[in-house]
Enzyme design. Structure first.
Site, PDB file in Angstrom:
ATOM      1  N   ASP A 106       0.848  -1.191   0.000  1.00 22.68           N
ATOM      2  CA  ASP A 106       0.000   0.000   0.000  1.00 22.68           C
ATOM      3  C   ASP A 106       0.887   1.246   0.000  1.00 22.68           C
ATOM      4  O   ASP A 106       1.916   1.302   0.673  1.00 22.68           O
ATOM      5  CB  ASP A 106      -0.909   0.001   1.238  1.00 22.68           C
ATOM      6  CG  ASP A 106      -2.044   0.994   1.110  1.00 22.68           C
ATOM      7  OD1 ASP A 106      -3.196   0.569   0.921  1.00 22.68           O
ATOM      8  OD2 ASP A 106      -1.776   2.228   1.195  1.00 22.68           O
ATOM      9  N   ILE A 107       0.474   2.247  -0.752  1.00 19.57           N
ATOM     10  CA  ILE A 107       1.278   3.466  -0.900  1.00 19.57           C
ATOM     11  C   ILE A 107       1.287   4.300   0.382  1.00 19.57           C
ATOM     12  O   ILE A 107       2.191   5.119   0.582  1.00 19.57           O
ATOM     13  CB  ILE A 107       0.757   4.302  -2.102  1.00 19.57           C
ATOM     14  CG1 ILE A 107       1.825   5.230  -2.628  1.00 19.57           C
ATOM     15  CG2 ILE A 107      -0.521   5.055  -1.752  1.00 19.57           C
ATOM     16  CD1 ILE A 107       1.484   5.833  -3.986  1.00 19.57           C
ATOM     17  N   GLU A 116     -12.370   3.383  -1.580  1.00 16.71           N
ATOM     18  CA  GLU A 116     -11.910   4.504  -2.407  1.00 16.71           C
ATOM     19  C   GLU A 116     -11.531   4.081  -3.819  1.00 16.71           C
ATOM     20  O   GLU A 116     -11.649   4.877  -4.747  1.00 16.71           O
ATOM     21  CB  GLU A 116     -10.725   5.191  -1.732  1.00 16.71           C
ATOM     22  CG  GLU A 116     -11.142   5.935  -0.464  1.00 16.71           C
ATOM     23  CD  GLU A 116      -9.981   6.618   0.225  1.00 16.71           C
ATOM     24  OE1 GLU A 116      -8.822   6.337  -0.128  1.00 16.71           O
ATOM     25  OE2 GLU A 116     -10.257   7.427   1.118  1.00 16.71           O
ATOM     26  N   VAL A 117     -11.007   2.870  -3.957  1.00 17.30           N
ATOM     27  CA  VAL A 117     -10.565   2.421  -5.283  1.00 17.30           C
ATOM     28  C   VAL A 117     -11.557   1.374  -5.793  1.00 17.30           C
ATOM     29  O   VAL A 117     -11.765   0.344  -5.139  1.00 17.30           O
ATOM     30  CB  VAL A 117      -9.139   1.838  -5.219  1.00 17.30           C
ATOM     31  CG1 VAL A 117      -8.710   1.358  -6.602  1.00 17.30           C
ATOM     32  CG2 VAL A 117      -8.151   2.876  -4.690  1.00 17.30           C
ATOM     33  N   HIS A 154     -10.064  -5.070  -3.667  1.00 17.75           N
ATOM     34  CA  HIS A 154      -8.765  -5.268  -3.028  1.00 17.75           C
ATOM     35  C   HIS A 154      -8.985  -5.724  -1.607  1.00 17.75           C
ATOM     36  O   HIS A 154      -9.903  -5.271  -0.919  1.00 17.75           O
ATOM     37  CB  HIS A 154      -7.912  -3.995  -3.055  1.00 17.75           C
ATOM     38  CG  HIS A 154      -8.633  -2.748  -2.646  1.00 17.75           C
ATOM     39  ND1 HIS A 154      -9.561  -2.115  -3.450  1.00 17.75           N
ATOM     40  CD2 HIS A 154      -8.571  -2.014  -1.513  1.00 17.75           C
ATOM     41  CE1 HIS A 154     -10.022  -1.051  -2.837  1.00 17.75           C
ATOM     42  NE2 HIS A 154      -9.450  -0.964  -1.655  1.00 17.75           N
ATOM     43  N   ASN A 174     -12.968  -3.238   2.017  1.00 20.08           N
ATOM     44  CA  ASN A 174     -14.006  -2.216   2.092  1.00 20.08           C
ATOM     45  C   ASN A 174     -14.879  -2.319   0.851  1.00 20.08           C
ATOM     46  O   ASN A 174     -14.364  -2.354  -0.271  1.00 20.08           O
ATOM     47  CB  ASN A 174     -13.375  -0.823   2.186  1.00 20.08           C
ATOM     48  CG  ASN A 174     -12.660  -0.603   3.499  1.00 20.08           C
ATOM     49  OD1 ASN A 174     -13.202  -0.941   4.556  1.00 20.08           O
ATOM     50  ND2 ASN A 174     -11.457  -0.063   3.463  1.00 20.08           N
ATOM     51  N   HIS A 227      -6.977  -5.830   1.942  1.00 16.75           N
ATOM     52  CA  HIS A 227      -5.826  -5.331   2.691  1.00 16.75           C
ATOM     53  C   HIS A 227      -5.311  -6.454   3.595  1.00 16.75           C
ATOM     54  O   HIS A 227      -6.109  -7.124   4.261  1.00 16.75           O
ATOM     55  CB  HIS A 227      -6.220  -4.170   3.606  1.00 16.75           C
ATOM     56  CG  HIS A 227      -6.769  -2.955   2.923  1.00 16.75           C
ATOM     57  ND1 HIS A 227      -6.041  -1.789   2.774  1.00 16.75           N
ATOM     58  CD2 HIS A 227      -7.988  -2.691   2.381  1.00 16.75           C
ATOM     59  CE1 HIS A 227      -6.789  -0.872   2.175  1.00 16.75           C
ATOM     60  NE2 HIS A 227      -7.983  -1.391   1.925  1.00 16.75           N
TER      61      HIS A 227
HETATM   62  P1  AMP Z   1      -9.860   1.419   0.272  1.00 17.22           P
HETATM   63  O1  AMP Z   1     -10.149   2.602   1.143  1.00 17.22           O
HETATM   64  O2  AMP Z   1     -10.174   0.110   0.945  1.00 17.22           O
HETATM   65  O3  AMP Z   1     -10.468   1.566  -1.107  1.00 17.22           O
HETATM   66  O4  AMP Z   1      -8.282   1.382   0.121  1.00 17.22           O
HETATM   67  C1  AMP Z   1      -7.578   1.929  -0.953  1.00 17.22           C
HETATM   68  C2  AMP Z   1      -6.105   1.805  -0.615  1.00 17.22           C
HETATM   69  O5  AMP Z   1      -5.357   1.973  -1.806  1.00 17.22           O
HETATM   70  C3  AMP Z   1      -5.599   2.842   0.384  1.00 17.22           C
HETATM   71  O6  AMP Z   1      -5.047   2.168   1.521  1.00 17.22           O
HETATM   72  C4  AMP Z   1      -4.530   3.615  -0.421  1.00 17.22           C
HETATM   73  O7  AMP Z   1      -3.434   4.006   0.373  1.00 17.22           O
HETATM   74  C5  AMP Z   1      -4.146   2.597  -1.468  1.00 17.22           C
HETATM   75  N1  AMP Z   1      -3.601   3.141  -2.706  1.00 17.22           N
HETATM   76  C6  AMP Z   1      -4.100   4.138  -3.478  1.00 17.22           C
HETATM   77  N2  AMP Z   1      -3.333   4.348  -4.554  1.00 17.22           N
HETATM   78  C7  AMP Z   1      -2.319   3.446  -4.479  1.00 17.22           C
HETATM   79  C8  AMP Z   1      -1.183   3.153  -5.302  1.00 17.22           C
HETATM   80  N3  AMP Z   1      -0.942   3.831  -6.427  1.00 17.22           N
HETATM   81  N4  AMP Z   1      -0.363   2.147  -4.913  1.00 17.22           N
HETATM   82  C9  AMP Z   1      -0.589   1.456  -3.781  1.00 17.22           C
HETATM   83  N5  AMP Z   1      -1.647   1.687  -2.973  1.00 17.22           N
HETATM   84  C10 AMP Z   1      -2.483   2.670  -3.308  1.00 17.22           C
END
Ligand code: AMP
Length: 125
Positions: A39-40, A105-106, A110, A97, A112
């Site tokens: 994770d970034i 958010e994405v 995914h 999530n 975690h």
């Molecule tokens: P969520 O809130 O469960 O959708 O988590 C999205 C996760 O993606 C967050 O923990 C971010 O820090 C992570 N994230 C977003 N962009 C990147 C990226 N380019 N590389 C790695 N992790 C990312």
């Protein structure tokens, strides 16, 4: 901004770009069904994301529409990544999530993997 998980898959999301190699990621695992990377913005000493290689918005989309082979491959990959990271002992937490209330958010499924310290209560109170 949390995403609406009922929307169609957006192939411009950041994890789709990582899958296509358009943006970098610190990958730790890759096979036909899953890719894992750091994770970034890590929230624990180990914070790894595992994503399916297929275009699925969320757990809801994946569990309803993915093939048995995709589901088995992804679930096995999550376990393999945790074992390879050496976190089975003393333990780790999986989190996915899904949708607005969970703060997704994405819009690409995914999971975690958090580990490396006591992870506290399961949910914010
Ligand atoms: P969520 O809130 O469960 O959708 O988590 C999205 C996760 O993606 C967050 O923990 C971010 O820090 C992570 N994230 C977003 N962009 C990147 C990226 N380019 N590389 C790695 N992790 C990312």
């Amino acid at each position: 901004m949390p995403i609406d998980p009922t929307l169609p898959y957006d192939d411009q999301n950041v994890f789709a770009k990582i899958l296509r190699g358009e943006i970098p990621a610190k990958k730790v695992y890759e096979d036909d069904y899953a890719v894992a990377f750091h994770d970034i913005a890590p929230q624990a000493p180990h914070h790894i994301l595992v994503i399916p290689t297929g275009a699925y918005v969320s757990w809801d989309d994946f569990s309803g529409n993915a093939s048995d082979a995709e589901i088995a491959g992804f679930v096995r990959a999550v376990g393999a990544v945790a074992r390879a990271a050496g976190v089975v002992e003393p333990g780790y937490r999986l989190l996915a999530n899904i949708g607005v209330d969970a703060g997704q958010e994405v819009p690409h499924l995914h999971v975690h993997i958090f580990a490396g310290r006591p992870l506290g209560p399961m949910l914010a109170r």
